[in-house]
Design a protein around this motif. Structure first.
Motif, PDB file in Angstrom:
ATOM      1  N   PRO A   9     -15.696  -5.992   1.173  1.00 59.92           N
ATOM      2  CA  PRO A   9     -14.712  -6.658   2.027  1.00 59.92           C
ATOM      3  C   PRO A   9     -14.069  -7.833   1.283  1.00 59.92           C
ATOM      4  N   GLY A  10     -12.789  -8.033   1.493  1.00 62.53           N
ATOM      5  CA  GLY A  10     -12.112  -9.158   0.859  1.00 62.53           C
ATOM      6  C   GLY A  10     -12.286  -9.175  -0.638  1.00 62.53           C
ATOM      7  N   GLY A  11     -12.248  -7.992  -1.261  1.00 63.64           N
ATOM      8  CA  GLY A  11     -12.582  -7.896  -2.680  1.00 63.64           C
ATOM      9  C   GLY A  11     -11.440  -7.398  -3.536  1.00 63.64           C
ATOM     10  N   ILE A  12     -11.784  -7.012  -4.767  1.00 66.59           N
ATOM     11  CA  ILE A  12     -10.813  -6.437  -5.693  1.00 66.59           C
ATOM     12  C   ILE A  12     -11.414  -5.205  -6.352  1.00 66.59           C
ATOM     13  N   ILE A  13     -10.539  -4.363  -6.880  1.00 73.10           N
ATOM     14  CA  ILE A  13     -10.963  -3.240  -7.707  1.00 73.10           C
ATOM     15  C   ILE A  13     -10.919  -3.701  -9.160  1.00 73.10           C
ATOM     16  N   ALA A  14     -12.001  -3.457  -9.882  1.00 74.95           N
ATOM     17  CA  ALA A  14     -12.120  -3.964 -11.255  1.00 74.95           C
ATOM     18  C   ALA A  14     -12.199  -2.830 -12.266  1.00 74.95           C
ATOM     19  N   PRO A  15     -11.659  -3.039 -13.474  1.00 75.10           N
ATOM     20  CA  PRO A  15     -11.752  -2.044 -14.550  1.00 75.10           C
ATOM     21  C   PRO A  15     -13.083  -2.171 -15.282  1.00 75.10           C
ATOM     22  N   SER A  30       2.758  10.613  -4.543  1.00 70.06           N
ATOM     23  CA  SER A  30       3.268   9.419  -3.858  1.00 70.06           C
ATOM     24  C   SER A  30       4.516   8.907  -4.565  1.00 70.06           C
ATOM     25  N   ASN A  31       5.592   8.702  -3.795  1.00 71.05           N
ATOM     26  CA  ASN A  31       6.826   8.170  -4.378  1.00 71.05           C
ATOM     27  C   ASN A  31       6.653   6.752  -4.878  1.00 71.05           C
ATOM     28  N   SER A  32       5.771   6.029  -4.255  1.00 73.49           N
ATOM     29  CA  SER A  32       5.435   4.665  -4.671  1.00 73.49           C
ATOM     30  C   SER A  32       3.999   4.402  -4.276  1.00 73.49           C
ATOM     31  N   LEU A  33       3.421   3.357  -4.837  1.00 75.13           N
ATOM     32  CA  LEU A  33       2.053   2.989  -4.499  1.00 75.13           C
ATOM     33  C   LEU A  33       2.053   1.633  -3.802  1.00 75.13           C
ATOM     34  N   PRO A  34       1.162   1.432  -2.842  1.00 77.82           N
ATOM     35  CA  PRO A  34       1.136   0.148  -2.136  1.00 77.82           C
ATOM     36  C   PRO A  34       0.615  -0.970  -3.044  1.00 77.82           C
ATOM     37  N   GLU A  35       0.931  -2.185  -2.682  1.00 82.00           N
ATOM     38  CA  GLU A  35       0.369  -3.332  -3.381  1.00 82.00           C
ATOM     39  C   GLU A  35      -1.148  -3.221  -3.344  1.00 82.00           C
ATOM     40  N   ASN A  36      -1.783  -3.518  -4.462  1.00 76.68           N
ATOM     41  CA  ASN A  36      -3.238  -3.397  -4.518  1.00 76.68           C
ATOM     42  C   ASN A  36      -3.813  -4.441  -5.461  1.00 76.68           C
ATOM     43  N   SER A  37      -5.143  -4.464  -5.576  1.00 75.63           N
ATOM     44  CA  SER A  37      -5.828  -5.545  -6.293  1.00 75.63           C
ATOM     45  C   SER A  37      -6.172  -5.215  -7.740  1.00 75.63           C
ATOM     46  N   TYR A  38      -5.891  -3.998  -8.178  1.00 70.94           N
ATOM     47  CA  TYR A  38      -6.299  -3.583  -9.527  1.00 70.94           C
ATOM     48  C   TYR A  38      -5.354  -4.207 -10.552  1.00 70.94           C
ATOM     49  N   LEU A  39      -5.843  -5.195 -11.299  1.00 75.18           N
ATOM     50  CA  LEU A  39      -4.986  -6.031 -12.136  1.00 75.18           C
ATOM     51  C   LEU A  39      -4.293  -5.308 -13.286  1.00 75.18           C
TER      52      LEU A  39
END
Length: 514
Positions: free
Chosen positions: A319-325, A406-415
């Motif tokens: 929750p309230g997080g980010i996706i990390a590489p 997908s024609n576009s991707l939503p804003e997301n947390s993956y830097l």
């Protein structure tokens, strides 16, 4: 007199001692003035009804003085004691080292990566430039993957050891006391590095050793007994006990064991994607409200569905997080998730994966590395699809289920960034199809989940080790090598920070009996 009771309070009062005492007094039919203190033993959120409440198991002190518990540890000096080599400075390795000290043994931790401070630079290069240092990344370095993997301390491994003792050790080294009472304890990625450094300092102050940038390239074995390890720089360290706690991503260690004819086995794991929603969607679904408000934490979820005889399930929800590489090589994509202690990022993400069994992967059935090779293959496909620089393939959730780019991707947390790809080009068909069937069902279980505002990011492939290093159930030693103790996630005996820490403790105890 003391009593244990359960009390229920609305959000906003969970940390208000005076309000909790009033609730407890009403429950006991006594005056609040008779309650000298209240100690919270367990705390959880109950969102099953129309109104969300906190449920607490509390200890009430009636006309009795309460002395708060303090946590201190006085570790003995083991500088001149019998050595135990520990390969890996993750949760398993660090807690094995602390246990060695308590048992009067000298731990020598050998870590291929860097310390926390130096490691941050390599993580910045990963996020900003898409550059991976194979020896220092989200998986390798002081604290292991645990340092930057959110700090979730929830575990079902209560029968393996003393979970509370592990939690108290974290509190001793700087974690808040909340982790002792919350139903789903969590430290936070921003706080873990300082706590890990404090644990290392305890090891060093007691006379233990921690060697960074020290990569093990060979186990020294004579007549079936461990004698020590050889490092990449040619140095040799001698000890009659070696705890192998290298984590699930140290592929070169598995290769080394196989090359030395030390038995390893192929092991099932799980594979899928990270799914990220706006946090407000999850809050609305779980808390049954339009706005969460400041008195409740960002909500989490846990979803599972059987599809065509195989489990599809959420994993490591942040929750309230980010996706990390979390790749460990330059030509692969691996994603994971984490949350800071406040969980105040606008997104919620979770691994969503399908079990991969041995029979799913074709190849030589006698090859113990075949699951590892399969894992590698998928990660390389994801990297190629993203186009380099750790850009990850992504797809909106409904588009994925309806086989539509997908024609576009939503804003997301993956830097490092995402690129619109049909994930069926990367995921094996039997995994892709089960995910396609499961996600709409998850949407029926949780309102708002099935939406094109959510993104699938690939691939979530390091859920557990694809290799198992066998050990004797009683002695915890490798069946072929006396004094070698396979330990933690990498060897196949843990699945998170707490279970890895407990396994490290158990292996240290076993090593002390040699």
């Amino acid at each position: 007199m003391t009593k244990e009771i359960e009390i229920v309070c609305p959000p906003g009062q969970q940390e208000d001692e005076a309000a909790l005492i009033k609730i407890a007094a009403t429950s006991l039919n006594i005056s609040p003035q008779n309650i000298s203190a209240l100690k919270i033993l367990k705390r959880s959120i109950d969102a099953r009804g129309r109104k969300v409440v906190y449920r607490m198991q509390v200890q009430i002190f009636v006309d009795e003085v309460y002395v708060p518990e303090t946590f201190t540890v006085n570790y003995p000096d083991v500088k001149a004691a019998k050595p135990v080599i520990i390969i890996g400075a993750g949760p398993a390795g660090l807690f094995a080292a602390l246990q060695c000290i308590e048992l009067g043994l000298k731990p020598i931790i050998v870590e291929r990566g860097k310390d926390v401070k130096q490691r941050r630079r390599d993580l910045a290069n990963i996020n900003k430039q898409g550059l991976v240092n194979p020896e220092s990344n989200y998986c390798f370095g002081e604290g292991g993957a645990g340092t930057y993997s959110d700090g979730k301390l929830y575990t079902r491994s209560t029968k393996r050891g003393d979970v509370n003792a592990v939690l108290k050790t974290f509190v001793t080294h700087g974690a808040t006391g909340d982790i002792l009472i919350d139903a789903r304890p969590h430290i936070g990625t921003n706080k873990l590095p300082q706590i890990i450094t404090s644990i290392k300092d305890s090891i060093l102050n007691a006379g233990g050793e921690v060697l960074f940038d020290a990569k093990v390239t060979r186990l020294l074995v004579e007549f079936g007994k461990i004698k020590g390890v050889e490092l990449a720089n040619g140095d040799r360290l001698k000890a009659g006990a070696v705890i192998l706690a290298t984590g699930h991503s140290a592929r070169d260690i598995f290769e080394m064991l196989h090359h030395q004819n030390i038995l390893i086995e192929a092991k099932p794991f799980a594979l899928g994607v990270r799914i990220e929603h706006p946090q407000e969607i999850i809050d609305q679904a779980q808390y049954h409200c339009e706005f969460r408000g400041p008195d409740l934490p960002p909500s989490y979820y846990n979803l599972v569905e059987q599809v065509d005889g195989r489990g599809v399930f959420s994993f490591c929800m942040c929750p309230g997080g980010i996706i990390a590489p979390c790749a460990t090589e330059a030509d692969e994509i691996v994603v994971n998730g984490w949350s800071p202690s406040k969980r105040n990022n606008p997104f919620a993400n979770s691994g969503t994966v399908v079990q991969v069994n041995l029979e799913d992967v074709k190849g030589n059935e006698n090859d113990p590395l075949r699951m590892l090779r399969f894992q590698q293959q998928i990660e390389k496909l994801a990297y190629t699809a993203g186009g380099g620089h750790l850009v990850a393939p992504g797809q909106r959730i409904i588009d994925f289920c309806e086989n539509r780019l997908s024609n576009s991707l939503p804003e997301n947390s993956y830097l490092p960034g995402t690129k619109s790809i049909e994930l069926k080009e990367i995921l094996p068909g039997w995994i892709n199809e089960r995910l396609r069937k499961a996600l709409p069902v998850f949407g029926k279980k949780m309102k708002g989940y099935y939406t094109n505002e959510a993104i699938l990011v690939g691939v979530e492939s390091r859920t557990s080790s694809p290799v198992k290093v066998p050990r004797d159930k009683e002695t915890l030693q490798h069946p072929q090598v006396t004094g070698l103790f396979p330990c933690g996630e990498g060897a196949g005996y843990a699945g998170g920070i707490i279970s890895a820490a407990i396994d490290g403790i158990n292996c240290a105890i076993a090593a002390s009996k040699l």
